[in-house]
Design an enzyme around this catalytic site. Structure first.
Site, mmCIF file in Angstrom:
data_model
loop_
_atom_site.group_PDB
_atom_site.id
_atom_site.type_symbol
_atom_site.label_atom_id
_atom_site.label_comp_id
_atom_site.label_asym_id
_atom_site.label_seq_id
_atom_site.Cartn_x
_atom_site.Cartn_y
_atom_site.Cartn_z
ATOM 1 N N SER A 134 -14.551 -50.058 72.677
ATOM 2 C CA SER A 134 -14.950 -50.153 73.994
ATOM 3 C C SER A 134 -13.628 -49.427 74.995
ATOM 4 C CB SER A 134 -15.006 -51.563 74.556
ATOM 5 O OG SER A 134 -14.801 -51.640 75.909
ATOM 6 N N GLU A 181 -12.598 -50.385 77.414
ATOM 7 C CA GLU A 181 -11.349 -51.378 77.923
ATOM 8 C C GLU A 181 -10.413 -51.466 77.008
ATOM 9 O OE1 GLU A 181 -11.235 -54.284 79.953
ATOM 10 O OE2 GLU A 181 -12.638 -52.705 80.994
ATOM 11 N N TYR A 238 -10.130 -59.680 75.334
ATOM 12 C CA TYR A 238 -11.174 -58.866 74.709
ATOM 13 C C TYR A 238 -10.947 -57.555 74.326
ATOM 14 C CZ TYR A 238 -15.330 -55.809 74.910
ATOM 15 O OH TYR A 238 -16.482 -54.831 74.751
HETATM 16 P P1 NAP Z 1 -24.272 -58.053 74.828
HETATM 17 O O1 NAP Z 1 -25.454 -57.917 75.476
HETATM 18 O O2 NAP Z 1 -23.026 -59.179 75.332
HETATM 19 O O3 NAP Z 1 -24.472 -58.400 73.537
HETATM 20 C C1 NAP Z 1 -23.539 -59.083 72.323
HETATM 21 C C2 NAP Z 1 -24.535 -59.408 71.119
HETATM 22 O O4 NAP Z 1 -23.522 -59.949 70.231
HETATM 23 C C3 NAP Z 1 -25.630 -60.444 71.358
HETATM 24 O O5 NAP Z 1 -26.602 -60.130 70.464
HETATM 25 C C4 NAP Z 1 -24.917 -61.787 71.177
HETATM 26 O O6 NAP Z 1 -25.811 -62.750 70.720
HETATM 27 C C5 NAP Z 1 -23.978 -61.542 69.751
HETATM 28 N N1 NAP Z 1 -23.042 -62.097 69.530
HETATM 29 C C6 NAP Z 1 -22.232 -62.936 70.267
HETATM 30 N N2 NAP Z 1 -21.533 -63.679 69.517
HETATM 31 C C7 NAP Z 1 -21.773 -63.751 68.222
HETATM 32 C C8 NAP Z 1 -21.537 -64.246 67.045
HETATM 33 N N3 NAP Z 1 -20.455 -65.120 67.052
HETATM 34 N N4 NAP Z 1 -22.008 -63.604 65.778
HETATM 35 C C9 NAP Z 1 -22.932 -62.812 65.955
HETATM 36 N N5 NAP Z 1 -23.424 -62.161 67.002
HETATM 37 C C10 NAP Z 1 -22.754 -62.666 68.163
HETATM 38 O O7 NAP Z 1 -23.308 -56.852 74.754
HETATM 39 P P2 NAP Z 1 -23.854 -55.302 74.829
HETATM 40 O O8 NAP Z 1 -23.443 -54.984 76.039
HETATM 41 O O9 NAP Z 1 -25.029 -55.058 74.028
HETATM 42 O O10 NAP Z 1 -22.712 -54.657 73.803
HETATM 43 C C11 NAP Z 1 -22.816 -54.377 72.642
HETATM 44 C C12 NAP Z 1 -21.472 -54.151 71.927
HETATM 45 O O11 NAP Z 1 -20.723 -53.100 72.508
HETATM 46 C C13 NAP Z 1 -20.521 -55.307 72.095
HETATM 47 O O12 NAP Z 1 -19.604 -55.355 70.972
HETATM 48 C C14 NAP Z 1 -19.784 -54.952 73.300
HETATM 49 O O13 NAP Z 1 -18.455 -55.757 73.280
HETATM 50 C C15 NAP Z 1 -19.504 -53.418 73.028
HETATM 51 N N6 NAP Z 1 -19.599 -52.501 74.297
HETATM 52 C C16 NAP Z 1 -20.276 -52.957 75.458
HETATM 53 C C17 NAP Z 1 -20.129 -51.843 76.319
HETATM 54 C C18 NAP Z 1 -20.961 -52.082 77.504
HETATM 55 O O14 NAP Z 1 -20.614 -51.499 78.374
HETATM 56 N N7 NAP Z 1 -22.266 -52.632 77.343
HETATM 57 C C19 NAP Z 1 -19.374 -50.828 76.483
HETATM 58 C C20 NAP Z 1 -18.322 -50.683 75.234
HETATM 59 C C21 NAP Z 1 -18.475 -51.832 74.157
HETATM 60 P P3 NAP Z 1 -26.593 -63.807 71.773
HETATM 61 O O15 NAP Z 1 -27.623 -63.068 72.377
HETATM 62 O O16 NAP Z 1 -26.859 -65.066 70.789
HETATM 63 O O17 NAP Z 1 -25.366 -64.071 72.434
HETATM 64 O O1 F7E Z 2 -16.809 -55.576 85.556
HETATM 65 C C1 F7E Z 2 -15.271 -55.790 88.816
HETATM 66 C C2 F7E Z 2 -14.564 -56.222 87.547
HETATM 67 O O2 F7E Z 2 -17.628 -57.489 84.165
HETATM 68 C C3 F7E Z 2 -16.783 -54.307 85.778
HETATM 69 C C4 F7E Z 2 -18.133 -55.090 79.351
HETATM 70 O O3 F7E Z 2 -19.549 -54.487 78.859
HETATM 71 O O4 F7E Z 2 -17.821 -52.714 79.997
HETATM 72 C C5 F7E Z 2 -17.915 -54.170 80.312
HETATM 73 O O5 F7E Z 2 -16.823 -54.790 80.858
HETATM 74 C C6 F7E Z 2 -15.680 -54.299 87.009
HETATM 75 C C7 F7E Z 2 -14.482 -54.862 86.743
HETATM 76 O O6 F7E Z 2 -17.426 -54.982 83.056
HETATM 77 C C8 F7E Z 2 -16.989 -58.744 89.857
HETATM 78 O O7 F7E Z 2 -13.490 -56.800 87.965
HETATM 79 C C9 F7E Z 2 -15.811 -57.126 90.662
HETATM 80 O O8 F7E Z 2 -13.513 -54.265 87.459
HETATM 81 O O9 F7E Z 2 -19.342 -55.500 84.736
HETATM 82 P P1 F7E Z 2 -18.020 -56.010 84.358
HETATM 83 P P2 F7E Z 2 -16.287 -54.564 82.325
HETATM 84 O O10 F7E Z 2 -15.121 -55.564 82.632
HETATM 85 O O11 F7E Z 2 -15.980 -53.277 82.864
HETATM 86 C C10 F7E Z 2 -16.833 -52.646 79.042
HETATM 87 C C11 F7E Z 2 -16.713 -51.287 78.713
HETATM 88 C C12 F7E Z 2 -17.069 -53.544 77.933
HETATM 89 O O12 F7E Z 2 -16.549 -53.141 76.701
HETATM 90 C C13 F7E Z 2 -17.368 -54.956 78.064
HETATM 91 O O13 F7E Z 2 -17.875 -55.636 76.845
HETATM 92 O O14 F7E Z 2 -16.271 -54.984 88.181
HETATM 93 N N1 F7E Z 2 -16.010 -56.813 89.489
HETATM 94 N N2 F7E Z 2 -16.521 -58.182 91.312
HETATM 95 C C14 F7E Z 2 -16.866 -57.832 88.840
HETATM 96 N N3 F7E Z 2 -17.060 -58.031 87.570
HETATM 97 C C15 F7E Z 2 -17.891 -59.175 87.408
HETATM 98 N N4 F7E Z 2 -18.481 -59.256 86.191
HETATM 99 N N5 F7E Z 2 -18.309 -60.277 88.305
HETATM 100 C C16 F7E Z 2 -17.944 -59.963 89.637
HETATM 101 O O15 F7E Z 2 -18.366 -60.626 90.565
#
Ligand code: NAP
Ligand code: F7E
Length: 350
Positions: free
Chosen positions: A136, A138, A159
């Site tokens: 990520s 992050e 995270y």
């Molecule tokens: P998501 O919607 O939160 O999906 C996470 C998945 O992980 C779900 O299928 C969840 O199952 C499963 N999971 C959670 N805990 C688990 C456990 N203990 N054992 C096995 N599976 C488990 O995330 P996403 O947005 O699709 O992202 C996919 C991956 O990319 C994640 O690793 C995330 O951290 C990473 N990532 C996401 C982003 C983004 O912007 N979306 C960016 C960078 C990296 P349940 O449905 O049962 O909860």
């Molecule tokens: O926050 C701000 C918050 O929770 C984005 C995950 O998929 O992307 C995701 O992480 C921004 C942050 O995503 C609210 O403070 C303001 O600056 O949508 P987010 P994230 O933290 O960037 C990365 C790449 C991952 O890997 C992660 O798995 O938005 N913000 N107000 C808020 N965020 C949330 N959630 N809720 C608010 O009310």
């Protein structure tokens, strides 16, 4: 005759898991997904792809968990996948401050458990399976944008620290045992299937409901944070391309453009026809103890070596999410008028 490729997806029920499944089924793969046993169904995002397991569907689901090493080891031995995608995670940054130890167990140690099972499976099967680890942006945290593969990691949440550990477990196993493990470093990617407590979806979901009179206020945290937002469908294509490359490597995946949360809100409100200044309020519970102020990726390596580039613009992404959530709000309104109670949206720390 070419044999059917098999993929194993951990995290198949999540946003990315569903798009990746669609992509792989479209390419003729047999897809095996690991799902958690939960007391309510967690397969909504896959329902349109799933067929009766008594028939020979190309999508098969198996119970398992990143906390359970023996189960994952057995699954790999039974399924014999060519490609393994580790998308499983407690993926909410704000929640990781409350559940730091659990997040580390699933995101860092869970990835290691799956990689250890992969290592044994690769050695015992005598094949060269490939592993994708979902890293990520992050991980860059406080490092100034633009961020690329050479930018130092400076994680700002439990995270992010856990994702850095998983990233380095992957590199270590690649170097120590010659395994094919590639790390994606993906910047934020969204879609109408995004979890409802991430800021983009929280905004579009609330705007739909406000527009139709189902909700009055939207409570948010830091509106000044900047993110490089792409579409999940483009990003799962990059995951697959990494595993088709001749050698394992690490790649940043991003659009190269960033917007503030306020800009996302303004654009979405404009499309929904809502005056956001009248309904948005700040709530300190949504601020993070340590924030990531600005992420903007430089994906030139992925473009050069994989031929990957995003196809869906920021404006189309926002529009698709708003339109989807207006439709959802319309369905809720119909239910409400029919006398059903529709619960308010939002998690404890969304
Ligand atoms: P998501 O919607 O939160 O999906 C996470 C998945 O992980 C779900 O299928 C969840 O199952 C499963 N999971 C959670 N805990 C688990 C456990 N203990 N054992 C096995 N599976 C488990 O995330 P996403 O947005 O699709 O992202 C996919 C991956 O990319 C994640 O690793 C995330 O951290 C990473 N990532 C996401 C982003 C983004 O912007 N979306 C960016 C960078 C990296 P349940 O449905 O049962 O909860
Ligand atoms: O926050 C701000 C918050 O929770 C984005 C995950 O998929 O992307 C995701 O992480 C921004 C942050 O995503 C609210 O403070 C303001 O600056 O949508 P987010 P994230 O933290 O960037 C990365 C790449 C991952 O890997 C992660 O798995 O938005 N913000 N107000 C808020 N965020 C949330 N959630 N809720 C608010 O009310």
């Amino acid at each position: 005759m070419a044999t059917t490729k098999k993929a194993f997806i951990c995290g198949i029920t999540g946003q990315d898991g569903s798009y990746l499944t669609e992509l792989l089924l479209g390419k003729g793969y047999e897809v095996h997904g690991m799902i958690r046993r939960t007391s309510t169904f967690n397969t909504d995002r896959l329902d349109h792809l799933y067929e009766d397991p008594h028939e020979s569907g190309a999508l098969r689901l198996h119970y398992g968990d990143l906390a359970n090493a023996a189960r994952m080891r057995r699954l790999l031995g039974e399924i014999h996948p060519d490609e393994i995608y580790n998308l499983g995670a407690q993926s909410h940054v704000r929640v990781s401050f409350d559940q730091a130890e659990y997040t580390a167990d699933i995101v860092a140690t869970g990835a290691l458990r799956l990689m250890e099972a992969f290592r044994d499976y690769a050695q015992e099967s005598g094949t060269r399976p490939r592993f994708y680890q979902a890293g990520s942006s992050e991980m860059f945290g406080a490092s100034a944008p633009p961020q690329n593969e050479a930018t130092p990691f400076y994680p700002r949440s439990p995270y992010a620290v856990s994702k850095v550990a998983a990233h380095w477990y992957g590199i270590n196993q690649r170097e120590a045992y010659g395994l094919f493990i590639s790390n994606g470093i993906l910047f934020n990617h969204e879609s109408p299937r995004r979890g409802e407590t991430f800021v983009t979806r929280k905004i579009t979901r609330a705007l739909g409901r406000i527009k139709l009179g189902l909700q009055e206020k939207l409570y948010l945290g830091n509106l000044d944070a900047r993110r490089d937002w792409g579409h999940a469908a483009d990003y799962v294509r990059a995951m697959w391309m990494m595993l088709q490359h001749e050698t394992p490597d690490d790649f940043v995946v991003a659009t190269g453009d960033s917007h503030s949360v306020r800009e996302f809100l303004e654009m979405a409100a404009d499309i929904a026809g809502v005056d956001w200044k009248k309904c948005v309020e700040k709530d300190p519970r949504y601020f993070r103890p340590t924030e990531v102020d600005a992420l903007e990726g430089d994906a030139s390596k992925a473009r050069r070596m994989l031929g990957w580039k995003p196809e869906i613009s920021f404006a189309s992404l926002v529009r698709s999410m708003v339109e989807h959530d207006l439709e959802l709000a319309q369905q809720e309104l119909t239910l409400t008028k029919a006398g059903h109670r529709v619960a308010p949206r939002g998690g404890a720390h969304g």
